[in-house]
Design a protein around this motif. Structure first.
Motif, short mmCIF file in Angstrom:
data_model
loop_
_atom_site.label_atom_id
_atom_site.label_comp_id
_atom_site.label_asym_id
_atom_site.label_seq_id
_atom_site.Cartn_x
_atom_site.Cartn_y
_atom_site.Cartn_z
N LEU A 1 13.72 -7.57 -0.80
CA LEU A 1 12.90 -6.38 -0.66
C LEU A 1 11.72 -6.46 -1.62
CD1 LEU A 1 12.42 -3.50 0.44
CD2 LEU A 1 13.89 -2.65 -1.41
N PHE A 2 10.50 -6.27 -1.06
CA PHE A 2 9.27 -6.28 -1.85
C PHE A 2 8.61 -4.91 -1.68
CE2 PHE A 2 10.33 -10.49 -0.58
CZ PHE A 2 9.91 -11.35 -1.57
N LEU A 3 8.42 -4.19 -2.77
CA LEU A 3 7.79 -2.88 -2.75
C LEU A 3 6.46 -2.98 -3.49
CD1 LEU A 3 10.94 -0.73 -3.61
CD2 LEU A 3 10.02 -1.24 -1.34
N GLY A 4 5.34 -2.81 -2.78
CA GLY A 4 4.05 -3.07 -3.39
C GLY A 4 3.07 -1.92 -3.27
N ILE B 1 8.95 -5.49 -7.37
CA ILE B 1 8.14 -4.27 -7.39
C ILE B 1 6.79 -4.63 -8.01
CG2 ILE B 1 7.93 -1.94 -8.34
CD1 ILE B 1 10.92 -1.66 -8.19
N ASN B 2 5.72 -4.39 -7.25
CA ASN B 2 4.39 -4.87 -7.64
C ASN B 2 3.38 -3.72 -7.59
OD1 ASN B 2 2.20 -6.46 -8.21
ND2 ASN B 2 2.10 -7.42 -6.21
N PHE C 1 9.16 -7.66 -11.69
CA PHE C 1 8.22 -6.54 -11.81
C PHE C 1 6.84 -7.10 -12.14
CE2 PHE C 1 12.28 -4.63 -13.44
CZ PHE C 1 12.47 -3.70 -12.43
N TYR C 2 5.83 -6.70 -11.37
CA TYR C 2 4.46 -7.12 -11.65
C TYR C 2 3.56 -5.88 -11.73
CZ TYR C 2 5.90 -11.80 -10.09
OH TYR C 2 6.53 -13.01 -9.94
N GLU D 1 0.82 -1.22 0.00
CA GLU D 1 0.00 0.00 0.00
C GLU D 1 0.85 1.27 0.00
OE1 GLU D 1 -3.51 -0.18 2.67
OE2 GLU D 1 -2.77 -2.17 3.22
N LEU D 2 1.93 1.22 -0.75
CA LEU D 2 2.82 2.39 -0.80
C LEU D 2 2.14 3.60 -1.43
CD1 LEU D 2 6.17 0.62 -1.75
CD2 LEU D 2 5.69 1.87 0.37
#
Length: 754
Positions: free
Chosen positions: A448-451, A494-495, A522-523, A424-425
């Protein structure tokens, strides 16, 4: 049934009551064998496959397992005589050969080491049941003690559920199997896990990367459970003797999983007598009644329970004074007890799937020993998380706005983090909050997962009601720019990102030294118009995947950067559901991807593969093309040994792939030319709309052919020389053809062997 018919009687066979009485999903095997000029046909129903290897295949399999940087193929060949004797003791069973290969690699490449294994008396141990495998037992006996207990514990994990490496290692830690420096326990556990993989006692699931998920073969599992039968009970609900065993024997570990053919629930009271249990793993629904409690399980170290009606037990959680590992998966709970902070020894807390658990209690920040916290998808974390400085893995942390709840600021002091998953960035109002997370200072961070919440629909395009303003794009770009990872990071996902360009730290002009980065995924890149041009400089990048990027129509020279050899270590590239992608520019003189072994292109409009791809990727072994909409030809890939083409509607020609050994063609109706593939060994052709075999079959000579087609085409194939299709496959040595019988879904099978 073992009668013999002449092959011309196949249509009569097809009409026999035995065949037509076959149950849905069953198969009928028709095999032919060479008997001079005339060939007979035998029918067997049902078909059972005998899973043994020919001597040469078994030796090749053993060699593949033993090969390492210390033991080369030439040296292994000098040990062939003794290796074949070991294979003979394995009964030519693939699993046994693989396990022995893992053991021999661990033992080393000296003749005396192999001879010692061959002469070991444990090959003939008499106390073990006959159905268990002695190769597995021998491998077990040669294990160091620290690995034995980890191996046996793995066999407790229910087959019906996926357990990740982190979960397995967490359970091992909670049971006290891993000793060492507190800072390195997870790394040591991962080493043990990989050692089991190296010994072929657990097998990687290759739909996941980096050994993230593994499976244990039933034969290996049965052996391990036999070795723990006095201490551990592994059972399924509906198994009649569960209650008897629970009432008559005390166990240290219980693992109960669902038997899908039965749905009996286990009563919680039936477990109450197991007061000495240290591990309880349950994936079934357990009958709970008012007054149910965990108080009897005072010795519990590990509790993994998947049960919706857990609310009755939750209030007594704090009484588990020795509990280290708690996973409440998909539990139907609204709150955790306010006194959960009393569980001072708790190190792993997994609340995955507890979707009704919105607010976490304030006392959760008192769990100072926590090494892993996995949150529900929608949750509010109280302030004070910054005090949990032992945290190694933080999953599904929601990036809410500042206020009464924990925000990105509180991640700053968590310097021991190895894995961080942010969600929820899009809710971060200013890049300053992201900067305060101080990701660049977390020198131990590996994954690291950025979503963000995805803005794409099922068709891979931006949802009509999910328009993105320029202001929103600029804000999310600034937020991700401030979430620059440290040089230690090896894995980035990165999602759902909706900026127009990916973070500046992925661009060549401002690339940080991410020299350890090996995997990038990347998604759902809703608005990105180009792939970042800094990735090609990463010296250790091995895996790159881009899935669902509807605004990318063109991949140009910037992706590869002409100035230097690009993607020097890339091993696998997946470009998936870039639904508007039409052109890929890559000239032959641009050197790139020299170590690429697998390329997957799926669901795009690419008209042709670029010249540079075929000329540069000299290590490319597997080329997988799925619904590449306008692609008309595939040619001149000298190193490819396996080609998969699936639903490529405009594909007309496959040519000049001299080392191709495996070819899989599915639903490519326009394909007319198949030539210059002289090394072809195996071919799979699947098309249930085919009215006849394609003409290009005359031009190829695979040793093995698998055909999936209509029932009436199967009948024409089975007619052999008297059929209309004979001259298209008569040159093939082994043919297996399958068909479905309309809505009945009955499966028919015919096989030829010359």
């Amino acid at each position: 049934m073992d009668d013999v018919w002449n092959y011309r009687a196949w249509e009569d066979v097809l009409k026999t009551p035995l065949v037509n009485a076959a149950a849905p999903g069953s198969r009928v095997l028709i095999t032919t064998r060479d008997e001079g000029v005339a060939r007979g046909v035998s029918a067997i129903w049902p078909y059972h496959h005998i899973d043994t290897l020919a001597t040469d295949d078994a030796w090749l399999l053993l060699k593949m397992q033993v090969l390492s940087s210390e033991i080369n193929e030439n040296h292994i060949d000098t040990l062939k005589d003794i290796g074949l004797k070991i294979i003979q003791k394995c009964g030519y069973l693939p699993l046994a050969v693989k396990v022995m290969g893992g053991l021999l690699r661990e033992r080393g490449g000296l003749h005396r080491d192999w001879q010692h294994v061959l002469d070991d008396s444990k090959w003939s141990r008499t106390k073990m049941p006959d159905e268990l495998n002695y190769a597995v037992y021998l491998s077990y006996e040669y294990m160091p003690s620290y690995l034995k207990q980890c191996f046996l514990y793995y066999s407790l994990l229910p087959k019906s559920r996926i357990f990740t490496m982190d979960e397995v290692v967490g359970m091992w830690l909670s049971e006290g199997f891993i000793h060492g420096n507190s800072n390195d326990l997870e790394e040591l556990g991962a080493h043990y896990y990989k050692e089991l993989v190296s010994r072929n006692l657990i097998e990687p699931d290759y739909s996941y990367v980096n050994l993230w998920v593994c499976n244990m073969h039933d034969v290996v599992r049965s052996f391990a459970q036999y070795m723990t039968k006095d201490e551990a009970l592994v059972a399924q609900d509906g198994n009649n003797d569960i209650l008897a065993k629970l009432g008559s024997q005390k166990f240290l570990r219980l693992s109960i999983e669902t038997n899908r053919s039965q749905s009996d629930e286990l009563d919680w009271k039936s477990l109450q007598a197991q007061q000495s249990v240290r591990t309880l793993i349950s994936t079934i629904q357990i009958k709970m009644k008012p007054g149910g409690s965990l108080v009897n399980f005072s010795s519990l170290r590990t509790l993994h329970i998947e049960c919706t009606n857990m609310a009755v037990l939750v209030e007594s959680l704090h009484q588990l004074k020795h509990l280290r590992y708690l996973a409440l998966v998909n539990a139907d709970i609204y709150v955790l007890p306010g006194n959960i902070g009393k569980m001072k020894l708790l190190q792993f807390l997994d609340l995955c799937g507890c979707t009704k658990l919105v607010n976490l209690p304030d006392s959760i920040v008192k769990l100072c020993q926590l090494r892993l916290l996995s949150l529900p998808e929608v949750s509010m974390v109280p302030r004070g998380l910054c005090g949990l400085t032992n945290m190694r893995r933080l999953n599904m942390f929601p990036a809410h706005l500042d206020g009464d709840w924990c925000s990105l600021d509180e991640l700053g002091p968590l310097s021991q983090l190895r894995v961080l998953v942010l969600t929820e960035l899009e809710n971060v109002s200013a890049s300053s909050f992201a900067a305060n997370a101080r990701l660049g200072e977390k020198t131990h961070l590996i994954k690291l997962f950025l979503g963000c919440t995805s803005k794409l629909g099922d068709d891979g395009l931006v949802k009509k009601n999910e328009g993105v303003s320029e202001e929103e794009q600029q804000r999310i770009e600034k937020v991700l720019d401030k979430l620059c990872p440290p040089p230690s990071v090896e894995y980035i996902t990165i999602n759902g990102y909706f900026g127009r360009q990916l973070p500046s730290w992925m661009m060549s002009t401002s690339m940080v030294p991410l020299n350890n980065l090996k995997t990038i995924l990347f998604y759902d890149l809703a608005c990105c118009t180009q792939l970042p041009n800094g990735l090609c400089q990463l010296p250790n990048l091995q895996f790159l995947q881009v899935s669902r990027a509807p605004c990318i129509k063109y991949v140009g020279t910037g992706f590869l950067q002409v100035a230097a050899a690009s993607f020097p270590m890339l091993n696998e590239l997946i470009l998936d559901e870039m639904v508007e992608w039409e052109e890929w520019e890559w000239e032959e003189q641009v050197q790139a991807m020299r170590h690429l072994e697998k390329l997957v292109l799926s669901t795009c409009r690419l008209r042709h593969v670029p010249p540079g791809l075929a000329s540069n990727t000299r290590s490319l072994k597997i080329l997988d093309l799925n619904y590449v909409e306008h692609l008309s030809y595939i040619e001149s890939f000298p190193s490819v040994v396996e080609l998969i083409v699936n639903d490529c509607p405009d594909l007309e020609r496959i040519t000049n792939i001299p080392n191709l050994q495996k070819l899989n063609i599915q639903n490519c109706q326009k394909l007319k030319v198949l030539e210059h593939i002289a090394s072809l060994e195996r071919m799979v052709l699947e098309d249930y709309s085919m009215e006849k075999l394609p003409e290009y079959m005359r031009d190829i000579k695979p040793r093995n052919l698998q055909l999936f087609c209509r029932l009436w085409l199967l009948s024409a194939v089975a007619a052999g020389q008297s059929g209309t299709e004979w001259d298209k496959f008569s040159q093939v040595k082994h043919v297996k053809a399958y068909a479905r019988d309309g809505d009945n879904q009955r499966k028919w099978y015919v096989g030829f062997k010359y």
